[in-house]
Design a protein around this motif. Structure first.
Motif, short mmCIF file in Angstrom:
data_model
loop_
_atom_site.label_atom_id
_atom_site.label_comp_id
_atom_site.label_asym_id
_atom_site.label_seq_id
_atom_site.Cartn_x
_atom_site.Cartn_y
_atom_site.Cartn_z
N UNK A 1 48.00 29.39 38.38
CA UNK A 1 48.10 30.33 38.55
C UNK A 1 48.92 30.86 39.67
N UNK A 2 49.30 29.98 41.08
CA UNK A 2 50.32 30.59 41.86
C UNK A 2 52.02 30.50 41.40
N UNK B 1 39.57 25.47 25.62
CA UNK B 1 41.06 26.79 26.15
C UNK B 1 41.17 27.35 27.26
N UNK B 2 42.13 27.55 27.35
CA UNK B 2 41.87 29.06 29.39
C UNK B 2 43.47 29.15 28.71
N UNK B 3 42.82 30.76 29.49
CA UNK B 3 43.98 31.89 29.93
C UNK B 3 44.81 32.31 31.56
N UNK B 4 45.69 32.47 31.99
CA UNK B 4 45.78 32.05 33.25
C UNK B 4 47.20 32.96 33.27
N UNK B 5 46.48 34.46 34.94
CA UNK B 5 47.35 35.57 34.52
C UNK B 5 47.19 36.11 35.78
N UNK B 6 47.93 36.28 36.27
CA UNK B 6 47.59 37.96 37.55
C UNK B 6 46.78 38.60 37.41
N UNK B 7 45.84 39.23 37.21
CA UNK B 7 45.21 40.82 37.34
C UNK B 7 44.74 40.46 35.78
N UNK C 1 39.17 32.53 31.06
CA UNK C 1 39.77 33.22 32.13
C UNK C 1 39.87 33.24 33.31
N UNK C 2 40.97 33.26 33.60
CA UNK C 2 41.00 33.33 34.89
C UNK C 2 42.26 33.82 35.83
N UNK C 3 41.74 35.18 36.81
CA UNK C 3 42.70 35.95 36.96
C UNK C 3 43.56 35.45 38.05
N UNK C 4 44.27 35.52 38.49
CA UNK C 4 44.63 34.37 39.82
C UNK C 4 45.23 35.35 40.68
N UNK C 5 45.80 37.18 40.63
CA UNK C 5 45.41 37.57 41.72
C UNK C 5 44.63 37.68 42.30
N UNK C 6 43.41 37.91 41.54
CA UNK C 6 41.92 38.24 41.93
C UNK C 6 41.29 37.59 42.61
N UNK C 7 41.93 36.44 41.85
CA UNK C 7 41.37 34.63 42.32
C UNK C 7 40.01 34.72 41.29
#
Length: 411
Positions: A57-58, A125-131, A157-163
């Protein structure tokens, strides 16, 4: 959860759902709970897997990342447990609506599993994205059903912006949100090897680095080297700053000492000037006094202050010189010469002696504005009884008949 080896039933994907097989499963010892866990269905994620997902996510160059989750479905004491022990990055696959994995994508997935992992299957599975929104809509559900259909298949689901992250489990044809999960810690050599391989392929990127467990000792030393260089530069800058400050302090201190020395030299020069003027004025006074004559002939009046030297006449100087010469000769000759000298000298009368002593010891006082004889007596002798003496010695009829600038003879 207690650690150890237990014989448990393992339930696989929907193709074999309902059938069970007995396998040996190692229960993790070190476990950390995140959120509120459902007692009927539990998710266990290995720490390396979660760190790998968060590092992906970085990445700033990609809009989204997709990851396939690997592990086992395990049933423990009538509790469905999902163990996630591995993850595979889907390179070149971008999440979009109506996404369907092609045969080529699935082939790459299974080849990667065969190369790096053993005794695992696809558990989600996993979706990774900012916001990224952490809620599931119908479009996400359709992609999940089209590609990861099966009971208990998981979506992360992983929000890389808010972690922030949220797990969903597919059951009863729905993706149900899970309020919590477990993170467990294991050596997980298979996941480590996979991450190291990705790191070597992406040498310029850092999402796959493992700071906790480097591959070799050389890697540890190479990681420490930049820090040492930075520390050396900081120390050099600090030493330079301290040296500069010390130099400034020395300059300021030296300047203050020089200024003090200049002040002292100026004071000495002024003192010498004053002394030279006093000496010069004293010499002029002596020359005037030794010149002889009365005030009528143009000589300056001289006041004799207490403790000052009296004027020595030329005859006295001659006597002194004569005595010095006599002292150098033999005692008998000295006696004869002194006797002759005394006989040759005319004897002075008492009046002449008194006049000479009076002339050499007379003192005067210059009258100032507002002075009276009584105030002068009190000022000089601290007694009014000296008023009459001042009046008599100066031949004054009236004690107040004095003027400013007038000189009075003192008793």
């Amino acid at each position: 959860m207690a650690g150890g080896i237990k014989m448990i039933e393992s339930v696989y994907s929907s193709q074999t759902h309902g059938s069970t097989s007995s396998v040996l499963v190692k229960i993790p010892k070190n476990v950390r709970q995140v959120g509120q866990v459902n007692d009927a269905k539990k998710i266990y994620v290995e720490d390396y897997v979660m760190s790998f997902i968060k590092k992906l996510g970085m990445r700033k160059e990609s809009s989204s990342e997709l990851v396939v989750l690997l592990g086992q479905f395990v049933k423990i004491n009538n509790c469905q447990c999902i163990f996630v022990s591995g993850a595979i990055e889907l390179k070149g696959v971008i999440y979009e609506d109506n996404l369907v994995f092609t045969n080529e994508i699935w082939t790459n997935i299974y080849e990667t599993i065969k190369q790096y992992f053993t005794n695992v299957e696809i558990v989600g599975w996993s979706i990774i994205r900012a916001g990224l929104p952490l809620n599931v809509d119908e479009r996400v559900r359709k992609v999940h059903v089209d590609n990861f259909a099966g009971q208990d298949k998981t979506l992360l689901l992983y929000d890389s912006l808010e972690r922030e992250e949220v797990f969903y489990v597919f059951e009863e044809n729905k993706l149900k949100k899970q309020d919590g999960y477990y993170i467990y810690y294991d050596r997980n050599a298979e996941m480590q090897n996979y991450i190291i391989t990705l790191r070597e392929e992406h040498e310029t990127a850092k999402p796959y680095s493992i700071p906790r467990r480097p591959k070799t000792v050389e890697a540890v030393e190479s990681a420490k080297q930049p820090k040492k260089e930075v520390l050396t530069k900081k120390r050099s800058a600090l030493v330079y700053g301290i040296g500069a400050m010390a130099a400034v302090v020395v300059l300021v201190f030296s300047a203050s000492i020089l200024s003090q020395n200049d002040m002292k030299l100026n004071q000495k020069a002024k003192t010498q000037d004053v002394l030279s003027e006093n000496v010069k004025s004293g010499a002029e006074g002596k020359s005037v006094q030794s010149g002889g004559g009365s005030e009528e002939q143009g000589s300056l009046p001289v006041e004799t202050a207490p403790g000052m030297l009296s004027v020595v006449t030329d005859s006295e100087n001659d006597d002194t010189l004569t005595e010095k010469k006599v002292s150098k000769e033999s005692p008998e000759k000295n006696k004869k010469q002194v006797t002759k000298k005394q006989e040759s000298k005319p004897k002075k009368t008492k009046k002449e002696k008194a006049a000479k002593s009076a002339s050499t010891t007379q003192k005067y006082y210059t009258v100032k504005k507002g002075d009276t004889l009584s105030s002068i007596a009190v000022k000089l002798y601290h007694a009014k009884s000296y008023t009459n003496k001042l009046k008599e010695i100066n031949n004054l009829e009236d004690s107040d008949d004095i003027k400013a600038g007038q000189k009075l003879l003192l008793p």
